[in-house]
Design an enzyme around this catalytic site. Structure first.
Site, PDB file in Angstrom:
ATOM      1  N   SER A   1      -9.445   0.347   3.014  1.00 34.04           N
ATOM      2  CA  SER A   1      -8.708   1.230   2.122  1.00 34.04           C
ATOM      3  C   SER A   1      -7.557   0.556   1.388  1.00 34.04           C
ATOM      4  O   SER A   1      -7.006   1.125   0.460  1.00 34.04           O
ATOM      5  CB  SER A   1      -8.166   2.414   2.918  1.00 34.04           C
ATOM      6  OG  SER A   1      -7.269   1.957   3.933  1.00 34.04           O
TER       7      SER A   1
ATOM      8  N   SER B   1      -9.689  -1.760   7.133  1.00 29.37           N
ATOM      9  CA  SER B   1      -9.041  -1.555   5.838  1.00 29.37           C
ATOM     10  C   SER B   1      -8.121  -2.678   5.374  1.00 29.37           C
ATOM     11  O   SER B   1      -7.685  -2.678   4.219  1.00 29.37           O
ATOM     12  CB  SER B   1      -8.264  -0.240   5.842  1.00 29.37           C
ATOM     13  OG  SER B   1      -9.154   0.840   5.834  1.00 29.37           O
TER      14      SER B   1
ATOM     15  N   LYS C   1       0.853  -1.197   0.000  1.00 21.39           N
ATOM     16  CA  LYS C   1       0.000   0.000   0.000  1.00 21.39           C
ATOM     17  C   LYS C   1       0.890   1.248   0.000  1.00 21.39           C
ATOM     18  O   LYS C   1       1.876   1.299   0.758  1.00 21.39           O
ATOM     19  CB  LYS C   1      -0.864  -0.066   1.269  1.00 21.39           C
ATOM     20  CG  LYS C   1      -1.964   0.939   1.385  1.00 21.39           C
ATOM     21  CD  LYS C   1      -2.796   0.621   2.638  1.00 21.39           C
ATOM     22  CE  LYS C   1      -4.012   1.513   2.756  1.00 21.39           C
ATOM     23  NZ  LYS C   1      -4.837   1.170   3.930  1.00 21.39           N
TER      24      LYS C   1
END
Lengths: 68, 469
Positions: free
Chosen positions: B155, B179, B80
């Site tokens: 996310s 997330s 990420k």
């Protein structure tokens, strides 16, 4: 009818944080707070903890699995 | 040996260590799959092709020279885009940080480097890790590899989608309200957040000081066990990180569920749940029962308070972190993010303090209600079928607000409680999109959730399925 809490909230945000409402979705998001306010209202008087204030980190350590 | 992209992370690492496959072959295969398919998925923000091949060549050279490889030696990964690496751009999925170059490297990246993992680049994510769906107005929405146009979960959208698409073998996500577990659930992979404070957050973009967690998305619980052992533990650079010893999580994977008691809270987690999700969840409980677990449905009255306080903490802390940019650059946020951040400002300080101060007592109460006689709490990770990107797009239509917010309802409480929680695939809905089983245990009992998840995966094959792209 109860007064709309959104405009006073927007004014308070402007006053305390200097942040303007950026868009219509933000305004709708404030309206969503009414649900949260109801949840909090329902909680009033239902929680009584004798160990407040307390450390969350201490609770994490204390609540470990005994046999793990 | 399976096709290279079908290997799990641990299988790939062990194959490299044995000399069955080279790290270079793994990287080349990953690069080829990304080149062929990421146009549809949009999981990648930056691909460090040359660097990845150089890292792989170094691993292969070391092995040839007889040197021992680390536990993830030669395994291609991507992360990420909010894990800082000194000198490399970390966009945090945002316009505001599109050119941000950190001066520090995240401790978790240093630990993965030391384990021999290959870092191939960075992944798409929700802007500043602030949505549960996978929308990103700046880098393009990440699409579910199982079906274009559906949410990936957020996310950590690129992390979930990329693992599902078999673009790489492991990925860091972050979890403040779900997330890691949501993209794991919605993309049909495995994701775990540890106990709050278990993994260092040094060099990681903050979203909520109290609820942020670092953790992996991978194919299997065994992968998660190895990954978590590498990244967990106290870090002098993160004063909030726990000093509890980190056990050998893989050694705890016995496959045995005899004597394990699973609690299923009857409040909250099933409010408005879709039938197809409940059926898959019940079937997962049956699978655990057949493996020797006992299942008990019980009442957890504390959940209403936990759910209310959870929402307040992350909103208030997010508003504080972003206050300067909200004053100066509000137009540089996507609509859905600026609107969510705006909602954090009117929360009264006394309620934020109340939410924080009751976190310990409510953790104690929840443990007393659910885990006095039980080892595990099980819930569906997402109550509903996977929504489309369109029906949760606030930027396109503000009326989608409530559907958007509902996505993380079942994951958020475990961030407030700080409990180790994993999501593993447990079925598919009538539209062919994944369903997830969420398992939580007492603080620092990561070994327990991993062992139960692994035992479940020994009698099911949901985690082995992947989309045809």
């Amino acid at each position: 009818m109860k007064p709309d809490p959104i405009p006073p909230s927007m004014e308070a945000i402007r006053l305390w944080s200097g942040v303007e409402c950026p868009n219509e979705a933000a305004r709708l998001g404030l309206a969503d707070h009414i649900g949260l306010l109801k949840e909090l209202e329902a909680l009033r008087g239902t929680l009584a903890f004798e160990d407040e204030p307390s450390s969350f980190e201490a609770a994490l350590r204390a609540e470990q699995e005994k046999e793990a | 040996m399976s096709a290279l992209h079908e290997l799990s992370m641990t299988e790939a690492a062990d194959a490299v260590a044995r000399g069955d496959v080279t790290a270079t072959a793994l990287v080349e295969n990953c690069l080829a799959r990304i080149a062929a398919h990421d146009g549809k998925v949009n999981s990648v923000i930056r691909l460090d092709r040359d660097s990845a091949l150089e890292q792989a060549a170094a691993v292969d050279k070391a092995r040839k020279a007889g040197k021992a490889l680390g536990p993830l030696g030669g395994v291609p990964m991507m992360h990420k885009d909010m894990y800082y690496r000194a000198g490399k751009v970390s966009t945090c999925g945002s316009k505001i940080r599109r050119d941000f170059v950190p001066k520090v490297t995240a401790t978790v990246l240093e630990k993965l480097d030391a384990s021999g993992a290959i870092d191939m680049g960075t992944l798409n994510m929700a802007e500043f890790a602030q949505n549960p769906t996978g929308h990103n107005a700046h880098f393009g929405h990440c699409h579910n590899p199982w079906q274009h146009g559906y949410c990936t979960g957020g996310s950590s959208s690129g992390s979930g989608a990329g693992i599902a698409a078999r673009f790489f073998y492991g990925a860091l996500g972050s979890d403040t309200g779900g997330s890691i577990r949501l993209p794991a659930t919605i993309c049909g992979v495995t994701g775990i957040k540890g106990t709050q404070t278990r993994v260092s957050r040094a060099g990681v973009m903050p979203l909520s000081f109290s609820a942020d967690n670092v953790g992996p998305l991978v194919q299997t619980a065994r992968d998660a066990a190895r990954f978590m052992r590498i990244i967990s533990g106290h870090d002098p650079r993160d004063a909030t990180s726990a000093r509890e010893a980190v056990p050998d999580y893989e050694a705890a994977l016995t496959g045995d569920l005899r004597g394990i008691s699973v609690a299923v809270p009857q409040e909250y987690f099933f409010d408005g749940a879709d039938d197809v999700v409940v059926k898959a969840f019940d079937a997962a409980l049956d699978a655990m029962r057949e493996r020797g677990a006992t299942i008990t449905r019980l009442s957890c009255p504390s959940l209403r308070a936990i759910a209310a306080y959870t929402a307040m903490i992350s909103r208030a802390e997010g508003a504080a972190i972003h206050a300067e940019w909200m004053r100066e650059r509000a137009a540089d946020y996507s609509i859905h993010l600026s609107s969510r951040l705006y909602g954090g400002y009117p929360i009264p300080a006394h309620l934020y303090i109340e939410a924080l101060s009751r976190r310990g007592p409510l953790l104690r109460q929840f443990c007393a209600e659910a885990m006095t006689r039980h080892h595990i709490v099980a819930t569906p990770a997402l109550r509903t079928r996977v929504p489309t990107l369109a029906e949760t797009d606030i930027d396109a239509d503000a009326a989608n607000w409530s559907r958007f917010m509902a996505v993380s309802a079942n994951t958020r409480p475990f961030n407030y409680l700080g409990l180790p929680t994993i999501s593993v695939p447990c079925g598919f809905d009538d539209r062919g999109l994944p369903i997830g089983l969420q398992l939580a245990a007492r603080p620092f009992a990561e070994a327990r959730v991993l062992a139960v998840a692994d035992a479940f995966q020994r009698v099911t094959d949901w985690h082995k399925r992947y989309p045809s792209l």
